[in-house]
Design an enzyme around this catalytic site. Structure first.
Site, PDB file in Angstrom:
ATOM      1  CD  GLU A   7      -8.211  -1.556  10.667  1.00  0.00           C
ATOM      2  OE1 GLU A   7      -8.186  -0.312  10.697  1.00  0.00           O
ATOM      3  OE2 GLU A   7      -8.421  -2.197   9.624  1.00  0.00           O
ATOM      4  CB  SER A  54     -10.977  -4.690   8.179  1.00  0.00           C
ATOM      5  OG  SER A  54     -11.716  -3.529   8.405  1.00  0.00           O
ATOM      6  NE  ARG A  96      -3.680  -2.389   2.230  1.00  0.00           N
ATOM      7  CZ  ARG A  96      -4.616  -2.746   3.104  1.00  0.00           C
ATOM      8  NH1 ARG A  96      -4.880  -1.941   4.122  1.00  0.00           N
ATOM      9  NH2 ARG A  96      -5.277  -3.875   2.967  1.00  0.00           N
ATOM     10  NE  ARG A 144      -1.643  -2.117  11.315  1.00  0.00           N
ATOM     11  CZ  ARG A 144      -2.561  -1.211  11.006  1.00  0.00           C
ATOM     12  NH1 ARG A 144      -3.816  -1.379  11.426  1.00  0.00           N
ATOM     13  NH2 ARG A 144      -2.255  -0.152  10.298  1.00  0.00           N
ATOM     14  NE  ARG A 163      -0.907   4.431   9.211  1.00  0.00           N
ATOM     15  CZ  ARG A 163      -2.186   4.075   9.076  1.00  0.00           C
ATOM     16  NH1 ARG A 163      -2.656   3.752   7.884  1.00  0.00           N
ATOM     17  NH2 ARG A 163      -2.988   4.050  10.127  1.00  0.00           N
TER      18      ARG A 163
END
Length: 421
Positions: free
Chosen positions: A347, A350, A260, A389, A275
RNA sequence: GGAGGGGUAGCGUAAUUGGUAACGCAGCGGUCUUGAAAACCGCCGCCCUAAAGGCUUGCAGGUUCGAGUCCUGUCCCCUCCGCCA
């Protein structure tokens, strides 16, 4: 993509639903465009019907050896009119298509209202937040001290937001991946190893393109794109297919790297594994009949949550409010893990019901038992889990006073019996 | 990357010199049957609320009254050559 018929029938209702996502669209303009398009199309079809009839007449006359020059000349003029009308239809088609591709999915009724992530509704909390009798370190400090993360050299060989894992770090990552894949496989997901690059049409199919091209890494000059999630190749496996009903439901899992660009995230979460431009993830995808998607979503949520329960890492689950939801989602649960360095839940997964939004873009249909017509399927996806994560949360929650990291019981067999890093 | 061959409905195949896409298998519905099979009838690519109609031979164009068929570009598959982990 939304059904144009829905927009035609009740544009106010669709606008009202989209407002929940804080998206404003003028669907009246769309309907005017749609009406113009259909008018032109109808005219074209009438001319074409005439041409088809005349051409048949020519064939019949020629067969009998009669002269057909008069009809041919007449038909030629009809053909020219068709060509002109088609030239005026093309831009209308394109404009309508492009517009529809940039309208988000509508949220399901149970999605809460809200203006920001603060309005997400907590469903439950599981596990106890650890109490340390010493000053706990953030995973980036501890990881560097232990020699398992190397951010500095990653910056050198590539750039910011990349990480090099070494020794037990690399091994722990691999252990998590294997454990997560086995966990999914035990829950009847078919393991898939897809390409990490896809073509443009696949990115349109799952909803990344054309609106979010800035978020993707392109592989120039080949017109391929690095996948931002395995959801893209997995869901697109059946793009353009009509599935037989007895194939459904379909469950896929895949481990892949995800890429990303994180456009617009400058300055946020700059330290550690949270991130990154490249991260590992085990993804779950389900393709189901429309009536089954709500139930399937609850199951998928458990498929992801149970991983954290087995790893014994504290987490909470929230139902996203309209404002915090993504483009293609009709409903989304986020699972958040306790991250001592952040002092809050972060988070890690999802889980989303995309309803028929992706199915319409990617043209994934099925034929219900006994039915003549095909119907769009529903697609769902969820992370189970983001590996980077998870590793960050594990390192932080399992750190010891002596500056080491204990290995959770469920992972020991995947770490050749190692108890501590 | 180069040369040659190919791409038609889920699968396998057909279509005179260009004349408007056919057949088999599988599948679905029905008749018959206690039930099933067989047999027979219908459906069996897409759009359109429906009909009329239109679209569909990998994709995009062109020529033509009319293109599966001729021309150009492009994608994919196969064979051979080259390169290569």
């Amino acid at each position: 993509m939304l059904d144009i018929r829905r927009i035609r029938q009740d544009p106010e209702e669709v606008e009202r639903l989209l407002a929940k996502k804080h998206v404003v669209v003028d669907l009246n303009q769309v309907n005017i465009l749609d009406q113009r398009r259909r008018d032109v199309l109808g005219e074209i079809e009438r001319f074409k019907a005439e041409r088809n009839k005349s051409s048949e007449l020519v064939a019949a006359k020629k067969k009998r050896g009669e002269d057909a020059t008069e009809i041919i000349e007449k038909t030629r003029i009809v053909g020219e009119q068709i060509k002109q009308l088609e030239a005026s239809l093309a831009p209308l088609d394109e404009e309508l298509r492009l517009f529809l591709l940039t309208v988000p999915n509508t949220p399901l009724p149970e999605v809460p209202d809200g203006v920001s992530a603060d309005d997400n509704v907590e469903i439950h909390r599981v596990g106890l937040v650890p109490q340390f009798h010493f000053e706990p370190l953030p995973h980036w400090d501890l990881g560097e001290r232990l020699g398992i993360f190397d951010f500095e050299r990653a910056r050198k060989i590539t750039g910011a937001r990349f990480t090099v894992l070494k020794g037990m770090g690399a091994q722990l990552s691999r252990a998590l991946i294997n454990y997560m894949l086995d966990h999914a496989r035990a829950r009847n997901y078919l393991e898939v190893a897809p390409p990490y690059m896809v073509n443009y049409d696949s990115m349109v199919g799952t909803g990344q393109f054309p609106k979010f091209m800035d978020d993707a890494f392109g592989v120039t000059p080949h017109n391929y794109f690095l996948i931002p999630t395995a959801e893209v190749p997995l869901t697109n496996l059946h793009r353009g297919e009509i599935l037989s009903a007895d194939l459904l439901p379909i469950r896929y899992t895949a481990y892949t790297a995800s890429f990303r660009a994180e456009a617009g995230a400058a300055g946020r979460d700059t330290r550690g594994l949270i991130r990154q431009h490249q991260f590992d993830k085990v993804e779950l995808v389900r393709i189901v009949e429309p009536g089954d998607s709500a139930h399937a979503m609850e199951e998928m949520l458990r498929d992801a949550e149970t991983i954290l329960e087995e790893l014994e890492i504290p987490y909470r689950t929230v139902l996203l409010c309209g404002a915090d939801m993504g483009f293609g989602q009709a409903k989304t649960y986020d699972i958040e893990v306790w991250m001592p360095s952040y002092g809050r839940y972060v988070e890690i997964s999802s889980v989303s019901n995309m309803t028929d939004f992706q199915a319409r873009r990617a043209e994934i249909r099925y034929r219900p038992k006994g039915a003549k017509k095909t119907e769009l399927v529903h697609t769902l996806n969820g992370s189970a889990l983001a590996v980077g994560r998870t590793m960050a949360a594990l390192v932080e929650n399992y750190q010891t006073m002596s500056g080491h990291v204990r290995i959770p019981d469920v992972l020991k067999s995947y770490m050749s019996g190692v108890e501590e890093i």
